[in-house]
Each structure stands twice: as C-alpha cells, then as structure tokens.
Design an enzyme around this catalytic site. Structure first.
Site, PDB file in Angstrom:
ATOM      1  N   GLY A 112       0.723  -1.628   0.052  1.00 55.00           N
ATOM      2  CA  GLY A 112       0.235  -0.053  -0.117  1.00 55.00           C
ATOM      3  C   GLY A 112       1.011   0.975  -0.280  1.00 55.00           C
ATOM      4  O   GLY A 112       1.802   1.161  -0.188  1.00 55.00           O
ATOM      5  N   GLU A 145       9.555   3.502  -2.232  1.00 57.76           N
ATOM      6  CA  GLU A 145      10.595   5.029  -2.299  1.00 57.76           C
ATOM      7  C   GLU A 145      11.080   5.372  -3.522  1.00 57.76           C
ATOM      8  O   GLU A 145      10.802   6.800  -3.802  1.00 57.76           O
ATOM      9  CB  GLU A 145      10.494   4.986  -0.844  1.00 57.76           C
ATOM     10  CG  GLU A 145       9.961   4.725  -0.068  1.00 57.76           C
ATOM     11  CD  GLU A 145       8.351   5.669   0.440  1.00 57.76           C
ATOM     12  OE1 GLU A 145       8.690   6.521  -0.312  1.00 57.76           O
ATOM     13  OE2 GLU A 145       8.006   4.634   0.447  1.00 57.76           O
TER      14      GLU A 145
END
Length: 194
Positions: free
Chosen positions: A123, A167
């Site tokens: 998520g 990221e």
C-alpha cells in the site's frame, strides 16, 4: 532545486503539511536532485524533519519528499521492532521482514542485486486505504547521502528491498498502481489480512 525550496518556505507548509494523495501533480513529476551543499540548510533539514514526524505519526515503512508536496530526491525507509511485533511472526517470516533502523537517503541510486521477482501486496500513504500485489526485485542496493551529507549505502532483501523500490518509484513520479497486478487492487477495508 532552489526554486522548489523557496516555494516550500514561502507556502509555509512546514506547520500544516500532510501526505498528498494520488492526483496531486507532484506525485507524477520526477524529483529534482538536492545540491549536496544545501543538505545542511534550514529548508532541507525542515523537510527531513517533517518526514520524520509523519513517519512517527503513521508508523509507515517509508516516505518520500514528493509525498509531502516537495519534488526533491529525499526518502526515508524503516522497519521498526513495533511493526514486526504488530504483524506477527507468521507474516514477518512470509514477507522476509527484519528490523531496519530508520535511514534517510538523499539523491539515492538503486542497483538490483537479485532480480528474482517477488509479488506481494503493498500500500501507500498517498493511495490511502488501498493496496495491490506488486512485483519487485528480491534484493537491491541503495546508496546516497544522509541528512548530514555523509555517504550511506544499504543492501536490502525481502520486504526492505520492496520499501526501497517503492520509495525510489516516488522519486521518479511513479505510484505502485503503475506496476501493480491490476486485478488485485482493493480497498483495504475488504481484504482479509494474513
């Protein structure tokens, strides 16, 4: 980069910034590199500080500067002992999770160590309340500068490798929905958790 910092300071977002959501233009931009000479500046330190605070508040595994509305190449990754305890031994083992102290990477560079594909559900704070199964490389290495301007490197495997890749994607203007197995996309409310 300096224009982005001036805009960030001028907007006075430091006191009220939160995690921006899918649809915000900054999440679809490639983030600009940070001038290493600027790392010690009040602006960059404030951005890193705000990211630390958000991670403290959300207890999430990672965060990138674009997620707080700043298109700069800054990211933080972590797997805390509390996160491991909350998930339970079975899940921790299945996802190859180990504790990872919080690490800041500025201008990170990613290299793939083991390109074997692992597909797991993930998520994102910027796609809040939703998740999907996403293929990721099993093991990676990330290097860059930390919040003190020092060279740092991390070799990450399993879940830590997934966090790093997630990221890095943010810094390239990508969200997990761009790489997900589309039929697995779901509202987390409806998912049976392990």
């Amino acid at each position: 980069m300096w224009r982005l910092l001036r805009e960030f300071r001028r907007s006075q977002l430091l006191d009220k910034v939160s995690v921006v959501q899918a649809g915000h233009v900054v999440l679809r931009q490639a983030a600009a590199p940070v001038d290493p000479r600027a790392i010690a500046s009040e602006e960059i330190q404030a951005i890193v500080g705000k990211m630390h605070k958000i991670l403290d508040d959300t207890e999430h595994h990672g965060l990138s500067a674009p997620q707080i509305g700043v298109a700069l190449q800054i990211m933080i990754v972590q797997i805390t002992a509390r996160q491991l305890k909350d998930l339970g031994k079975r899940t921790v083992s299945a996802l190859q999770m180990t504790e990872l102290r919080r690490r800041v990477f500025i201008n990170p560079k990613l290299s793939i160590i083991d390109s074997s594909v692992v597909i797991e559900r993930e998520g994102c704070l910027s796609v809040f309340g939703h998740s999907a199964c996403v293929p990721r490389a099993r093991e990676v290495c990330v290097s860059g500068l930390d919040e003190n301007g020092e060279q740092v490197q991390l070799r990450a495997r399993g879940w830590a490798a997934r966090i790093v890749q997630h990221e890095i994607d943010h810094l390239q203007g990508l969200l997990f929905v761009d790489k997900m197995k589309s039929r697995t996309f779901a509202n987390d409310h409806w998912i049976d958790r392990r």
